[in-house]
Scaffold this active site. Structure first.
Site, mmCIF file in Angstrom:
data_model
loop_
_atom_site.group_PDB
_atom_site.id
_atom_site.type_symbol
_atom_site.label_atom_id
_atom_site.label_comp_id
_atom_site.label_asym_id
_atom_site.label_seq_id
_atom_site.Cartn_x
_atom_site.Cartn_y
_atom_site.Cartn_z
ATOM 1 N N SER A 162 2.854 82.919 22.430
ATOM 2 C CA SER A 162 3.767 81.919 21.770
ATOM 3 C C SER A 162 4.873 82.965 20.889
ATOM 4 O O SER A 162 5.213 82.959 22.039
ATOM 5 C CB SER A 162 2.785 81.481 20.392
ATOM 6 O OG SER A 162 3.845 80.539 19.506
ATOM 7 N N HIS A 182 4.806 78.489 23.934
ATOM 8 C CA HIS A 182 5.380 77.710 23.069
ATOM 9 C C HIS A 182 7.056 77.159 23.002
ATOM 10 O O HIS A 182 7.119 78.619 22.600
ATOM 11 C CB HIS A 182 4.349 77.569 21.645
ATOM 12 C CG HIS A 182 2.890 77.339 21.791
ATOM 13 N ND1 HIS A 182 2.066 78.229 20.572
ATOM 14 C CD2 HIS A 182 1.707 76.921 22.672
ATOM 15 C CE1 HIS A 182 1.377 77.769 20.923
ATOM 16 N NE2 HIS A 182 0.873 77.627 22.408
ATOM 17 N N ASP A 235 -4.057 78.577 19.462
ATOM 18 C CA ASP A 235 -3.970 78.463 20.462
ATOM 19 C C ASP A 235 -4.437 78.862 21.665
ATOM 20 O O ASP A 235 -3.951 79.944 22.606
ATOM 21 C CB ASP A 235 -2.609 77.461 20.334
ATOM 22 C CG ASP A 235 -2.562 76.105 21.653
ATOM 23 O OD1 ASP A 235 -3.741 75.853 22.555
ATOM 24 O OD2 ASP A 235 -1.795 76.393 22.846
#
Length: 514
Positions: free
Chosen positions: A333, A360, A457
């Site tokens: 991310s 992401h 995540d």
């Protein structure tokens, strides 16, 4: 705590006003100035010394991509880029992330109030994350300074304060203990290399601007982090002294010729003081680096970007087959584009497994990311498409706005499945969704990697895969992460086998997969 000082940079006066209004909603931040282009931003950063900068990508005279390295050289700090949705703006945004920008947000549409609110939420969240990363690095730096000071104190003779008589030490007796000895206040070079800054002030948001610390890769087995065997500083020094003597003898035998047999131990000693601590200059190692190298930090790198391939592999692109027994899955991310660049540059083109990546990122930006990485990596890098068959020597970037899964296809092949499902862990694509699809693919040797990123995540499903027998699990360590969130979550779940600095992940991954 004082509010963080923010500089807003945009060529549109109206947009500067919108961004300023969004930021001042949060009392944690204070606008200290604005700038209309990159050139003015560089000057304002030097003058105002802000803690954080928001900067438009596309501007006249000097754009954000051109201004970024100048800002990082003069005053390293978190920079959040504001990107337009046109193709040129997206490409430059990806390059800015590689060059050291903390993250980016899409510029709000002034015609839609709801869009402005969404951008406001995303911007403030990123700003808080950036300053938390700064605080974490400052705390880590101070902890290392205290540790270095204690080590230095142990190696330094104890002294009495000036003007105080030192009692004579007699045989069979101890010196007076009325007052304890005073530890000299002069810190070691590793401690005093950089001035200590107030906690409210900005410090480098990335590890390259920190004092260098000794570090090596770690392995985590059965929930326990184990450091690999390494030479002690004394043994390194002893080895170095011996080799220096050998070098002197060699030079004596061949006057006028340089003996080039220096070892890694010789070179590493040049970066240590008498206490065995690593000096911050010159910056030659890259093990704990997380930020891009700016012109002020080091001279231009002249070595090839892509290192020599391990034995048995070539750097030639075009070795692609849908027959494979191994698969690599990567999640990242915040800070991911730079980490992916480091990872994919170091993997050879005939890598015997496909690499599936969830970064992401909003729609369309993932296509620009794939195109950019394809120009830098020996691998073929593409944005994944529905029904695409996985092949070796290829990296697949999950498209923004879709959840990606790997599913079995006809003839023993594996394909990409994309669906516009609900966000998971606040993300679409989600690393957990991609990892979850691998649970049933037991005929494949699966290798999992979690890189820099905020949140958790990917950690939950890495744990499930680990418990199901997947032992090849990697995570980027705290030293090189822009944000140590996703990797930390996996480490806390005790499902990481290899905890490594970013630069060591690709070589280890190639070794394990090979």
């Amino acid at each position: 705590m004082c509010a963080y000082r923010v500089l807003v940079v945009d060529d549109s006066a109206f947009m500067r006003k919108i961004i300023t209004d969004l930021i001042v909603r949060d009392e944690s931040f204070n606008i200290v100035g604005t700038a209309a282009n990159g050139k003015e931003a560089v000057e304002k950063v030097k003058e105002l010394q802000p803690d954080l900068v928001t900067m438009d990508v596309e501007m006249p005279e000097m754009n954000g991509l051109e201004a970024l390295p100048l800002i990082m050289a003069a005053h390293p700090l978190p920079v959040i880029m504001l990107s337009g949705i046109n193709e040129q703006g997206m490409k430059e945004t990806i390059m800015a992330l590689e060059a050291g920008a903390f993250d980016f947000i899409r510029k709000p549409s002034i015609a839609h109030a709801q869009d402005i609110e969404q951008v406001s939420k995303a911007l403030l969240e990123q700003m808080h994350t950036a300053m938390q990363a700064v605080r974490s690095r400052l705390e880590r730096k101070e902890a290392n300074e205290r540790k270095a000071a204690l080590e230095q104190a142990k190696k330094t003779p104890q002294e009495k304060p000036p003007g105080q008589a030192v009692p004579e030490k007699r045989a069979g007796s101890q010196a007076s203990t009325d007052k304890p000895p005073v530890v000299p206040l002069a810190p070691s070079p590793a401690v005093s290399a950089q001035p200590k800054r107030d906690a409210g002030k900005s410090v480098p948001a990335t590890a390259k601007q920190e004092t260098k610390r000794q570090q090596s890769g770690t392995s985590v087995t059965a929930g326990r982090i184990e450091q690999p065997a390494a030479q002690s500083s004394k043994s390194v020094q002893a080895s170095t002294v011996q080799k220096k003597e050998d070098l002197s003898k060699g030079m004596a035998r061949t006057p006028g010729k340089l003996n080039s047999s220096n070892t890694a131990a010789d070179k590493s000693l040049h970066g240590k003081d008498k206490a065995g601590l690593v000096k911050p200059e010159p910056r030659k190692t890259v093990i704990s680096s997380a930020t891009p190298i700016t012109a002020a930090a080091t001279p231009p790198v002249t070595a090839p970007t892509v290192p020599a391939a391990p034995k048995g592999f070539s750097l030639k692109k075009g070795v692609h087959t849908s027959s494979f027994r191994k698969l690599v899955a990567v999640g990242c991310s915040t800070g991911g584009p730079r980490a992916l660049k480091t990872l994919l540059e170091r993997i050879p083109g005939d890598f015997p497994a496909p690499i599936v990546i969830v970064q992401h990122m909003p729609p369309n930006f993932t296509r620009s990311l794939a195109q950019r990485l394809n120009t830098l990596s020996p691998l073929r890098v593409v944005e994944a498409e529905q029904g695409m068959t996985l092949e070796t020597g290829t990296a697949y970037i999950a498209p923004g706005g879709y959840q990606l899964r790997i599913v079995p296809g006809a003839g023993g092949k594996y394909t990409v499945s994309l669906k516009m499902e609900e966000a998971r862990n606040g993300h679409r694509p989600s690393v957990d969704t991609m990892f979850e699809s691998l649970l049933s693919l037991t005929s494949l040797e699966r290798h999992l990697v979690l890189l820099t990123g905020m949140g958790s995540d990917g950690a939950k499903m890495m744990k499930k895969l680990y418990d199901a027998g997947v032992q090849s699990t990697f995570a980027e360590n705290e030293e090189t992460c822009v944000v140590y969130g996703m990797p930390r979550s996996a480490v806390e779940l005790k499902c990481v086998r290899h905890l490594l600095p970013m630069q060591e992940i690709a070589p280890k991954l190639v070794q394990v997969v090979k």
